[in-house]
Design a protein around this motif. Sequence first.
Motif, PDB file in Angstrom:
ATOM      1  N   MET A 349       0.830  -1.208   0.000  1.00 33.87           N
ATOM      2  CA  MET A 349       0.000   0.000   0.000  1.00 33.87           C
ATOM      3  C   MET A 349       0.859   1.250   0.000  1.00 33.87           C
ATOM      4  O   MET A 349       0.517   2.247  -0.648  1.00 33.87           O
ATOM      5  N   GLY A 350       1.972   1.218   0.735  1.00 35.55           N
ATOM      6  CA  GLY A 350       2.846   2.382   0.801  1.00 35.55           C
ATOM      7  C   GLY A 350       3.518   2.695  -0.522  1.00 35.55           C
ATOM      8  O   GLY A 350       3.789   3.857  -0.832  1.00 35.55           O
ATOM      9  N   MET A 351       3.780   1.650  -1.331  1.00 43.46           N
ATOM     10  CA  MET A 351       4.413   1.867  -2.637  1.00 43.46           C
ATOM     11  C   MET A 351       3.415   2.349  -3.684  1.00 43.46           C
ATOM     12  O   MET A 351       3.798   2.961  -4.670  1.00 43.46           O
ATOM     13  N   ASP A 352       2.121   2.083  -3.448  1.00 46.81           N
ATOM     14  CA  ASP A 352       1.088   2.499  -4.400  1.00 46.81           C
ATOM     15  C   ASP A 352      -0.156   2.972  -3.645  1.00 46.81           C
ATOM     16  O   ASP A 352      -1.224   2.371  -3.736  1.00 46.81           O
ATOM     17  N   PRO A 353      -0.028   4.067  -2.865  1.00 50.28           N
ATOM     18  CA  PRO A 353      -1.160   4.505  -2.033  1.00 50.28           C
ATOM     19  C   PRO A 353      -2.401   4.872  -2.845  1.00 50.28           C
ATOM     20  O   PRO A 353      -3.522   4.544  -2.446  1.00 50.28           O
ATOM     21  N   VAL A 354      -2.212   5.527  -3.958  1.00 47.20           N
ATOM     22  CA  VAL A 354      -3.364   5.925  -4.780  1.00 47.20           C
ATOM     23  C   VAL A 354      -4.106   4.696  -5.283  1.00 47.20           C
ATOM     24  O   VAL A 354      -5.339   4.646  -5.290  1.00 47.20           O
ATOM     25  N   GLY A 355      -3.362   3.679  -5.699  1.00 44.71           N
ATOM     26  CA  GLY A 355      -3.973   2.456  -6.195  1.00 44.71           C
ATOM     27  C   GLY A 355      -4.805   1.749  -5.152  1.00 44.71           C
ATOM     28  O   GLY A 355      -5.707   0.972  -5.490  1.00 44.71           O
ATOM     29  N   TYR A 356      -4.515   2.000  -3.871  1.00 42.43           N
ATOM     30  CA  TYR A 356      -5.276   1.376  -2.793  1.00 42.43           C
ATOM     31  C   TYR A 356      -6.252   2.351  -2.130  1.00 42.43           C
ATOM     32  O   TYR A 356      -6.748   2.098  -1.038  1.00 42.43           O
ATOM     33  N   GLY A 357      -6.505   3.473  -2.819  1.00 40.16           N
ATOM     34  CA  GLY A 357      -7.545   4.383  -2.370  1.00 40.16           C
ATOM     35  C   GLY A 357      -7.124   5.450  -1.396  1.00 40.16           C
ATOM     36  O   GLY A 357      -7.964   6.050  -0.724  1.00 40.16           O
ATOM     37  N   PHE A 358      -5.825   5.736  -1.285  1.00 42.71           N
ATOM     38  CA  PHE A 358      -5.349   6.757  -0.356  1.00 42.71           C
ATOM     39  C   PHE A 358      -4.865   7.980  -1.137  1.00 42.71           C
ATOM     40  O   PHE A 358      -4.158   7.850  -2.138  1.00 42.71           O
ATOM     41  N   SER A 359      -5.236   9.151  -0.648  1.00 41.98           N
ATOM     42  CA  SER A 359      -4.775  10.398  -1.249  1.00 41.98           C
ATOM     43  C   SER A 359      -4.222  11.283  -0.141  1.00 41.98           C
ATOM     44  O   SER A 359      -4.950  12.050   0.498  1.00 41.98           O
ATOM     45  N   VAL A 360      -2.926  11.138   0.127  1.00 36.94           N
ATOM     46  CA  VAL A 360      -2.280  11.831   1.243  1.00 36.94           C
ATOM     47  C   VAL A 360      -1.055  12.585   0.727  1.00 36.94           C
ATOM     48  O   VAL A 360      -0.221  12.014   0.018  1.00 36.94           O
ATOM     49  N   THR A 361      -0.961  13.844   1.067  1.00 30.88           N
ATOM     50  CA  THR A 361       0.234  14.620   0.735  1.00 30.88           C
ATOM     51  C   THR A 361       1.272  14.391   1.827  1.00 30.88           C
ATOM     52  O   THR A 361       1.042  14.736   2.992  1.00 30.88           O
ATOM     53  N   PRO A 362       2.415  13.786   1.501  1.00 31.21           N
ATOM     54  CA  PRO A 362       3.411  13.470   2.529  1.00 31.21           C
ATOM     55  C   PRO A 362       3.996  14.722   3.177  1.00 31.21           C
ATOM     56  O   PRO A 362       4.019  15.805   2.581  1.00 31.21           O
ATOM     57  N   SER A 363       4.485  14.563   4.368  1.00 28.72           N
ATOM     58  CA  SER A 363       5.176  15.641   5.078  1.00 28.72           C
ATOM     59  C   SER A 363       6.484  15.971   4.374  1.00 28.72           C
ATOM     60  O   SER A 363       7.041  15.151   3.633  1.00 28.72           O
ATOM     61  N   ASP A 364       6.980  17.172   4.598  1.00 22.63           N
ATOM     62  CA  ASP A 364       8.316  17.517   4.113  1.00 22.63           C
ATOM     63  C   ASP A 364       9.341  16.628   4.801  1.00 22.63           C
ATOM     64  O   ASP A 364       9.180  16.252   5.973  1.00 22.63           O
ATOM     65  N   SER A 365      10.404  16.293   4.101  1.00 27.90           N
ATOM     66  CA  SER A 365      11.432  15.430   4.678  1.00 27.90           C
ATOM     67  C   SER A 365      12.247  16.189   5.715  1.00 27.90           C
ATOM     68  O   SER A 365      12.325  17.423   5.693  1.00 27.90           O
ATOM     69  N   LEU A 366      12.856  15.437   6.608  1.00 29.01           N
ATOM     70  CA  LEU A 366      13.696  16.027   7.645  1.00 29.01           C
ATOM     71  C   LEU A 366      14.935  16.671   7.032  1.00 29.01           C
ATOM     72  O   LEU A 366      15.633  16.057   6.223  1.00 29.01           O
TER      73      LEU A 366
END
Length: 731
Positions: A349-366
């Motif tokens: 799911m983490g490698m293809d979040p959109v394909g599994y129905g998730f639409s999340v804008t990730p946080s800025d990296s450290l």
Amino acid sequence: MRRFSGVFALLFILVGCSSNEAMKSTSVIDQSEKSRTNSIFPDKLSKEEIQTVLKESRQIYIDSNNDTIIVVLLERARQHYIDAINAQTMGDSASSAIDFEYAIAILNELGYFPNIESNQEFNDLSRSVVEDYEKYIASIDSLGAQTSIFALREKLNQIAEAGESIDMDIPKKVISSTGVPLIINGHVEQNITFFQNRGRVHFERWLYLAGKYFPLMNSIFKKEGVPENLVFLSMIESGLNPIARSWARAVGIWQFIKGTGRLYGLQGNSWYDERRDFEKSSRAAARHLKDLNQEFGDWYLALAAYNSGAGRVYRAIRKSGSTDFWKMRPYLPRETRNYVPQFIAAAVMGMDPVGYGFSVTPSDSLRYDVVTVDESVDLSVLANCAGTDLETLRTLNPELLQLCTPPGYKAYKLRIPVGMQDVFQKKYANIPEDQKRNWTLHNVRKGETLSGIGKRYGISTALLLEVNRLSNAKKLSVGKTLLIPIPASSKKFSAQVPDEQVDKRSRRSRSFTQMQPDRLRGKTKLIYRVRKGDTLGHIAEWYEVRTSDLRLWNDISYGSTIRSGSDLEIWITKDQVERFAKINEISEEEHQKLLAIKSSEDISSTKQTQAGSYWLKYNVKAGDNLGKIAHEHGVTPADIRRWNGLRADVIKVGQELEIYIDENGASAKAPKTIALKDTTKEKKVISYKVKKGDTLHGIASTFGVSISELKQWNNLRGTRIRIGQELIINS
């Protein structure tokens, strides 16, 4: 997650960094209402007070010994435990979960105390709270957004166990283009469905936090030669929370226990814990996973060993006769059986979040720079030097347990916002010496005053009042321990780490049995009159109940003493009445014999009673070394290292080691690979003697069998077992 992981903010705030008002005191126990006990305790904070403290800094209360704070924290955890059970009875699932989480968080923080694992009251309450929480999780359909990752995983395990079927092992799809091949079968799909629905809010938060931590983790894993898709394991381990602390007292994003953390270079004390350092712990996790993969030659087995230990994986190999994870899966502990499917689900799911129905804008990296700090300096002062705020500095440095850099630690590497290094160095060079402090302790003696103590150490009375949370300079009791901040320029006094303790404050006990009729339904009340020499531990063993239950039934606070002649309520099942009713009527001679019975720790080793091949649990004692232990059990140090995932011969007192004992009493050729198939040709019967702290679930997990099998083999109607009872196990 912050709300629960930061619970210890209720208890410890670095003195000298804040002038916030101390927690409010409560009234003394009415001794006429609690005549059977003699104790004074702090009341549990209200939810409003908790939220206020969480928004502020950490607080530390100085007292004279560690025993005081342990008792206070045990009682505070017990009150949350009571509130959780009461809320559950009233149908308030949200409040029940919150109080369970608070109780567990407080108990987990007690894990920082030296030798706390040998405290039976701590172990008993911890076990009781977790067991009851697990039962509660099983009874509800879903958990709230603020629920900890550990409760979430427990719910997932329960769902997986209930929905188990034979065809779920069959692969439906294999993603082999990644570092660790991802096999999607029924077990994995079950976890995916959970995260798409009931666990959706949790997985969305993990996807957001992945943007923050994964770039750093990917870089570290690549340098260490570890498949980068293993970073998704951190989602399942901690929910990407650097300060997460599990029910088993594992800490950080990668959930290291103290022993394993030290093996991989993660150090700590009362001031810092490198298991919470997202960079150092990620490097340690990569190396640990790499070592386990070299040990087993399979990434799925390495993951299983990361979760439950190498010894349990070897035992599952022996029992199943296979090194295929899906074939040996039924022989692993319950949590480990679903651990690998959870990782696979998170990865796909983490490698293809959109394909599994998730639409999340990730946080800025450290992004950060690193500076060195030689002195113990208030983090708010350092934040000002770095042109940022305290919260940002703490986020970048989650390993710091107090609100300052550790005293006596030269060249401490502090993370600050990127691009602020030059600004920091200029401002840091101008920090007044009186803001760079080490710390020492001072025990108040007769005739001393706060002003006199201040003059002795060259600090003001006002500062002493602030750092020790004293409201009045005149109220200074003999024997009280004061924390003394010492200017860095002073060479007279050496820095010491203060005991982590809180003040004694009073509370009123509350009735439990009257509020919990459903919990006691089907049980019979017996009365036991306390005699000289009795302890709650003795009485609990005689009646085969938990010490924590005795406290609940009789409103007995931690630290209280039971008095000879007082009556205790004891609730047992109806079929036990005839057996236990006589205990209260025994003669004084018989009573003294009961008191003289050795504790369960002195019961003969299971090694002497077991037949056939089995795994022995050995607790390291003072004076032990790996060579000595190996010689005593007829094995080699290399065997013990291999079975327990040890990189070196370093062991510590209290550490639990697993040792394989074959039917001849030795283990030089104990299992490592599928060559163990011949051990499955016929069942081996083991006689296991129940020890203090054992549960049917724990024994079943240890031997890779089911609870129903244990009950069937031993004609058990329920799940209650007693110390010294012998159980037959078909291994």
